[in-house]
Design an enzyme around this catalytic site. Structure first.
Site, mmCIF file in Angstrom:
data_model
loop_
_atom_site.group_PDB
_atom_site.id
_atom_site.type_symbol
_atom_site.label_atom_id
_atom_site.label_comp_id
_atom_site.label_asym_id
_atom_site.label_seq_id
_atom_site.Cartn_x
_atom_site.Cartn_y
_atom_site.Cartn_z
ATOM 1 N N HIS A 123 1.031 -1.175 -0.111
ATOM 2 C CA HIS A 123 -0.019 -0.132 -0.026
ATOM 3 C C HIS A 123 0.830 1.272 -0.060
ATOM 4 O O HIS A 123 0.070 2.663 -0.246
ATOM 5 C CB HIS A 123 -0.918 0.060 1.127
ATOM 6 C CG HIS A 123 -2.073 -1.153 1.299
ATOM 7 N ND1 HIS A 123 -2.772 -1.424 0.488
ATOM 8 C CD2 HIS A 123 -2.203 -2.016 2.207
ATOM 9 C CE1 HIS A 123 -3.712 -2.204 0.656
ATOM 10 N NE2 HIS A 123 -3.130 -2.657 1.832
ATOM 11 N N ASP A 154 -2.740 -10.790 -2.356
ATOM 12 C CA ASP A 154 -3.310 -10.028 -1.093
ATOM 13 C C ASP A 154 -4.660 -9.660 -1.361
ATOM 14 O O ASP A 154 -4.939 -9.204 -2.205
ATOM 15 C CB ASP A 154 -2.344 -8.994 -0.690
ATOM 16 C CG ASP A 154 -2.673 -8.317 0.649
ATOM 17 O OD1 ASP A 154 -2.161 -8.520 1.935
ATOM 18 O OD2 ASP A 154 -3.720 -7.804 1.008
ATOM 19 N N HIS A 205 -6.437 -7.355 -0.267
ATOM 20 C CA HIS A 205 -6.458 -5.730 -0.287
ATOM 21 C C HIS A 205 -5.828 -5.474 -1.635
ATOM 22 O O HIS A 205 -4.813 -5.952 -2.232
ATOM 23 C CB HIS A 205 -5.731 -5.160 0.852
ATOM 24 C CG HIS A 205 -6.391 -5.482 2.082
ATOM 25 N ND1 HIS A 205 -5.966 -6.403 2.983
ATOM 26 C CD2 HIS A 205 -7.533 -5.232 2.711
ATOM 27 C CE1 HIS A 205 -6.559 -6.753 4.037
ATOM 28 N NE2 HIS A 205 -7.702 -5.957 3.957
ATOM 29 N N ASP A 213 -4.455 -13.186 3.403
ATOM 30 C CA ASP A 213 -5.620 -12.540 4.051
ATOM 31 C C ASP A 213 -6.743 -12.827 2.992
ATOM 32 O O ASP A 213 -8.099 -12.119 3.365
ATOM 33 C CB ASP A 213 -5.577 -11.119 4.296
ATOM 34 C CG ASP A 213 -4.785 -10.324 3.392
ATOM 35 O OD1 ASP A 213 -4.535 -10.592 2.264
ATOM 36 O OD2 ASP A 213 -4.539 -9.176 3.782
HETATM 37 N N1 6DK Z 1 -9.809 -0.119 6.680
HETATM 38 C C1 6DK Z 1 -2.705 -5.505 4.067
HETATM 39 O O1 6DK Z 1 -3.003 -6.520 4.461
HETATM 40 C C2 6DK Z 1 -2.840 -4.252 4.867
HETATM 41 O O2 6DK Z 1 -2.977 -5.137 2.720
HETATM 42 C C3 6DK Z 1 -4.637 -4.105 5.006
HETATM 43 C C4 6DK Z 1 -5.154 -2.773 5.830
HETATM 44 C C5 6DK Z 1 -6.444 -2.973 6.030
HETATM 45 C C6 6DK Z 1 -6.963 -1.917 6.986
HETATM 46 C C7 6DK Z 1 -8.380 -1.984 7.271
HETATM 47 C C8 6DK Z 1 -9.016 -0.689 7.454
HETATM 48 C C9 6DK Z 1 -10.329 1.168 6.486
HETATM 49 C C10 6DK Z 1 -10.058 2.149 7.343
HETATM 50 C C11 6DK Z 1 -10.365 3.486 7.375
HETATM 51 C C12 6DK Z 1 -11.346 3.801 6.377
HETATM 52 C C13 6DK Z 1 -11.845 2.605 5.425
HETATM 53 C C14 6DK Z 1 -11.167 1.443 5.584
HETATM 54 F F1 6DK Z 1 -0.546 -4.468 3.650
HETATM 55 C C15 6DK Z 1 -1.152 -5.386 3.968
HETATM 56 F F2 6DK Z 1 -0.521 -5.639 5.383
HETATM 57 F F3 6DK Z 1 -0.450 -6.336 3.454
HETATM 58 O O3 6DK Z 1 -8.697 -0.122 8.533
HETATM 59 ZN ZN ZN Z 2 -3.794 -7.394 2.841
#
Ligand code: 6DK
Ligand code: ZN
Length: 370
Positions: free
Chosen positions: A143, A180, A182, A268
């Site tokens: 990210h 991943d 995400h 994940d």
């Molecule tokens: N969402 C990852 O696994 C990190 O890709 C994932 C991060 C998820 C965060 C979830 C979260 C929100 C927060 C605010 C507003 C909307 C959505 F990078 C890796 F670790 F690989 O808090």
């Molecule tokens: Zn992730």
């Protein structure tokens, strides 16, 4: 044929904190504090299983070194690198950029070691020391954009490794496959206008970052068409993932012709993950790995390097990681996935029509690469 494996104890020391007010930890409201989801346990337990299974003896150990400022700044703005260094020197550390991504005192050194670990693993593959490699690094990277960290990521580890291969003349055409759950927005942003780097992200539709990773994000300028996104509906299982890899990822790799395939490997999308709603299994990840290995064997002498990303089930991530490492190394430990009877039996593991619709659209994009 050998498989490199990279881990360092410091990756377990990256401190994302307790009492952060994040993810349901709210001591002020009288709730028992929780660890941050991105804590060390999933990764240290995966490393433990790799050791306890005996697989480690069949892998080539690789040792990370810190990425230099010059290496980090091939992807990131100097101001981002400098801010992380300064906050890392504070007694309580800082945050990578979005308030979700805390790091402790000394976090800069660990993040630089993770990015350097990705470089070391990529170089081991390019030099022929190993055929493929898995870098079990932390913090994650996919990210982090050129400008900032976010989503638990400080530096864009895989992107730093890709830029390093290009800058040192070890490779020019590079493919990135991100499984991943995400969206790999940081990797995508880094290579948005680079026609030499194909980025493919397979993720759950609209989880994180919000409103990121739609089908119509495809790259710009000379690189138009070299970013492919597959936003799978929630509830997708092994059948959907196999279909994506067979009909989108592998054809795109064949059309693009990379010199190495880099994989952003988060676990994940597993059926046990608390942060998403997909149903992948350890054996599913094994099959995806085999599909990528077949493609890499055809296209680039098997050159494949994976960086660890997310995955938040301390119970299940180790078995997913072991299955991938068994496939990469061609060595079976005989350790069975204790969860497979549960997760493989979930209804809906087969490809569903509403999932196939999304995959059809992405397959059309892969066709246009050819
Ligand atoms: N969402 C990852 O696994 C990190 O890709 C994932 C991060 C998820 C965060 C979830 C979260 C929100 C927060 C605010 C507003 C909307 C959505 F990078 C890796 F670790 F690989 O808090
Ligand atoms: Zn992730």
């Amino acid at each position: 044929m050998a498989t490199g494996y990279l881990w360092h104890e410091l990756f377990g020391w990256h401190d994302t904190g307790t009492n952060t007010g994040l993810f349901g930890s709210n001591p002020a409201a009288g709730l028992q504090p929780l660890q941050h989801f991105e804590n060390a346990e999933t990764k240290t337990r995966m490393n433990s299983l790799v050791g306890a299974s005996g697989l480690l003896e069949h892998l080539v150990p690789l040792a990370p070194r810190p990425a230099t400022d010059e290496e980090l700044q091939r992807v990131h703005r100097a101001a981002h690198v400098q801010r992380i260094r300064e906050e890392s020197a504070l007694p309580k550390g800082g945050d990578a950029g979005d308030g979700l991504s805390p790091f402790g005192h000394g976090g800069f050194e660990i993040a630089a070691l993770a990015a350097g670990g990705a470089i070391v693993a990529a170089e081991a593959v390019m030099s022929g020391q190993v055929t493929n490699a898995y870098a079990l690094i932390r913090p994650p990277g996919h990210h982090a954009t050129p400008e900032t960290g976010m989503g638990f990521c400080i530096f864009s580890n895989l992107a730093v490794a890709a830029r390093h291969l290009q800058a040192t003349g070890q490779a020019s055409r590079i493919a990135v496959v991100d499984w991943d759950v995400h969206h790999g927005n940081g990797t995508q942003a880094t290579f948005w206008e680079d026609p030499e780097v194909l980025t493919i992200s397979v993720h759950q539709d609209n989880v994180f970052p919000p409103d990121s990773g739609a089908l119509d994000e495809q790259g710009a300028g000379a690189a138009a068409g070299t970013a492919i996104n597959v936003p799978l509906p929630a509830g997708s299982g092994v059948g959907a993932y196999l279909d994506v890899f067979t009909r989108v990822v592998v054809p795109a790799l064949d059309a693009f012709g990379p010199e190495i395939v880099l994989v952003a490997s988060g676990f994940d999308a597993s059926a046990a993950d608390p942060l998403a709603r997909q149903m992948m299994t350890a054996n599913g990840y094994r099959q995806l790995t085999e599909l990528l290995m077949d493609a890499a064997n055809r296209l680039c002498d098997g050159r494949l390097m994976m960086t660890h990303e997310g995955g938040y089930s301390p119970a299940y991530v180790p078995f997913c990681g072991l299955a991938v490492l068994e496939a990469l190394s061609g060595h079976q430990t005989g350790i069975e996935d204790p969860f497979d009877p549960i997760f493989s039996g979930f209804a809906g593991q087969e490809l569903q029509p509403h999932q196939a619709e999304v995959i059809d659209a992405a397959a059309a994009l892969a066709q246009q690469l050819a």
